[in-house]
Design an enzyme around this catalytic site. Sequence first.
Site, PDB file in Angstrom:
ATOM      1  N   PHE A 289       0.783  -1.023  -0.103  1.00  0.00           N
ATOM      2  CA  PHE A 289      -0.193   0.055  -0.150  1.00  0.00           C
ATOM      3  C   PHE A 289       0.583   1.744   0.169  1.00  0.00           C
ATOM      4  CE2 PHE A 289      -2.724   3.403   2.600  1.00  0.00           C
ATOM      5  CZ  PHE A 289      -3.515   3.245   1.609  1.00  0.00           C
TER       6      PHE A 289
ATOM      7  N   HIS B 172       9.693  -2.966   8.289  1.00  0.00           N
ATOM      8  CA  HIS B 172       8.388  -3.141   7.811  1.00  0.00           C
ATOM      9  C   HIS B 172       8.559  -3.499   5.951  1.00  0.00           C
ATOM     10  CE1 HIS B 172       4.121  -3.815   6.412  1.00  0.00           C
ATOM     11  NE2 HIS B 172       4.190  -3.485   5.601  1.00  0.00           N
TER      12      HIS B 172
ATOM     13  N   SER C 177       3.014  -6.883   2.631  1.00  0.00           N
ATOM     14  CA  SER C 177       2.019  -5.940   3.608  1.00  0.00           C
ATOM     15  C   SER C 177       0.980  -6.096   2.931  1.00  0.00           C
ATOM     16  CB  SER C 177       2.981  -4.787   3.230  1.00  0.00           C
ATOM     17  OG  SER C 177       1.720  -3.779   4.398  1.00  0.00           O
ATOM     18  N   MET C 178       0.425  -5.198   1.889  1.00  0.00           N
ATOM     19  CA  MET C 178      -0.842  -5.358   1.640  1.00  0.00           C
ATOM     20  C   MET C 178      -1.354  -6.438  -0.025  1.00  0.00           C
ATOM     21  SD  MET C 178      -3.414  -2.877  -0.510  1.00  0.00           S
ATOM     22  CE  MET C 178      -2.386  -2.751  -1.773  1.00  0.00           C
TER      23      MET C 178
ATOM     24  N   ASP D 147       8.328  -3.893  13.182  1.00  0.00           N
ATOM     25  CA  ASP D 147       7.663  -3.344  12.767  1.00  0.00           C
ATOM     26  C   ASP D 147       7.006  -2.839  13.182  1.00  0.00           C
ATOM     27  OD1 ASP D 147       6.053  -3.263  10.450  1.00  0.00           O
ATOM     28  OD2 ASP D 147       5.379  -5.470   9.976  1.00  0.00           O
TER      29      ASP D 147
END
Length: 256
Positions: free
Chosen positions: A34, A231, A102-103, A203
Amino acid sequence: MSTESLTAAFSAAARPEITTDPGRSVGVLLCHGFTGSPASMRPWAEALAERGYGVEVPLLPGHGTTWQEMNATGWADWHAAVEQAFARVRAAHDVVVVAGLSMGGALALRMTIDHPDDVAGVVLVNPGINSTNKQLLALPVLKWLLPSMPAIGNDIKKAGADEHGYDRTPLKALSSMLDGWKQLRADLARVRVPVQVFKSVDDHVLDPSSVQLITQHIPTAEVTLLHDSFHVATIDNDAQQIFDDSAAFIRSVTGV
């Protein structure tokens, strides 16, 4: 396209999709996160291409331009773009593995659920499918009052690394992502293929609840902790471990 020409074509300033030669027996679809870009996936894509895999990293709609443009897109747009990329990879290869950061991890899981017979395995790096942040409860109203908020960008421990993401979080887009997550969580038990998860111990973007839900609902999920990355671990200090371990995982689930 060779790895050398891929590298030359993909500069830090220009952030296009990444595609290696089609026609290889194993294809890998990588999904960025994202507000991020394929820059966060480039070294991983190159590492897999050097091992002989066909790799594609689509640039998601609204990304790689401005956060204002991204605010006019949402989960349906990103999902559609990944669907199209998945179709291309599937058509060009005998077997496919999907992966995401992530996303992008959520989108990879979505592909696995939607195409259960066409995915051999899934690799997730700090996947996002949930958040315990109570501030998000105000998002349905806040997104109509504020277009954006400051982002937690470049959550990377390694000095000098840059994911080329936005410095603002577009709130309408964020709200749409959370809606996509909600449906995904309801479908997690439908994931039957092997799942490899990399989770950074430190993270600053996502809390541990996403990985906890994945391991709770997907019996095949196995977690590897990353101790020297934040992250965006795909371009952080533990990146080589991700490259090597994911390549071994791909070999094991594809038999190639």
